[in-house]
Design a protein around this motif. Sequence first.
Motif, PDB file in Angstrom:
ATOM      1  N   ALA A 145       1.043   4.148  -2.892  1.00 51.60           N
ATOM      2  CA  ALA A 145       0.812   5.560  -2.576  1.00 51.60           C
ATOM      3  C   ALA A 145       1.972   6.426  -3.068  1.00 51.60           C
ATOM      4  CB  ALA A 145       0.594   5.740  -1.081  1.00 51.60           C
TER       5      ALA A 145
ATOM      6  N   ARG B 223       0.831  -1.208   0.000  1.00 51.33           N
ATOM      7  CA  ARG B 223       0.000   0.000   0.000  1.00 51.33           C
ATOM      8  C   ARG B 223       0.864   1.256   0.000  1.00 51.33           C
ATOM      9  NH1 ARG B 223      -3.646  -1.342   4.954  1.00 51.33           N
ATOM     10  NH2 ARG B 223      -3.919   0.909   4.940  1.00 51.33           N
TER      11      ARG B 223
ATOM     12  N   GLN C 233      -2.889   6.205   4.503  1.00 52.11           N
ATOM     13  CA  GLN C 233      -3.086   4.758   4.366  1.00 52.11           C
ATOM     14  C   GLN C 233      -3.497   4.086   5.678  1.00 52.11           C
ATOM     15  OE1 GLN C 233      -3.096   2.784   1.575  1.00 52.11           O
ATOM     16  NE2 GLN C 233      -3.122   4.770   0.557  1.00 52.11           N
TER      17      GLN C 233
ATOM     18  N   LEU D 120       1.922   9.760   4.525  1.00 45.52           N
ATOM     19  CA  LEU D 120       1.657   8.423   4.007  1.00 45.52           C
ATOM     20  C   LEU D 120       0.964   7.568   5.058  1.00 45.52           C
ATOM     21  CD1 LEU D 120       2.071   6.321   1.766  1.00 45.52           C
ATOM     22  CD2 LEU D 120       4.377   5.977   2.627  1.00 45.52           C
TER      23      LEU D 120
END
Length: 137
Positions: free
Chosen positions: A16, A12, A34, A30
């Motif tokens: 991103a 993930r 996420q 981040l």
Amino acid sequence: MYVSARTDYAVRAMLAVTAEHPHLVKAAGLAAAQEIPLSFLQGILLDLRRAGLLHSHRGVDGGYALARPAEEITVGDVVRAVGGALTTVRGLPTSTATYHGAATALHDVWIAVEAAIEGVVDHKTLAELSQISVKQN
């Protein structure tokens, strides 16, 4: 295949960072975007950097960027960077599993499982996944 939280978070995070390319991505942003605990993410980012998948830039304007084009980074690269081997048998490399008697053929099953997993994760790039995400949003 067991996908740990660490592995899921790593993929993930890489997606991103891919989505923000060529801009740098800060770890705190981040983590928030996420929903990944920042302290956990920092260790993951370190592993990804050590594996040559991310570059880190220091300073107020610093952050993380892909070390290679997204077309050259596979999900398998990310998984191996944070989790090691894709498959193991009793914690050892799949190829070293040995069986006797009625279970002899089991070795071939585990090798086939490993090959099937590799066939998926080593042929799906961050660029491909990013394009799919853009189309779905």
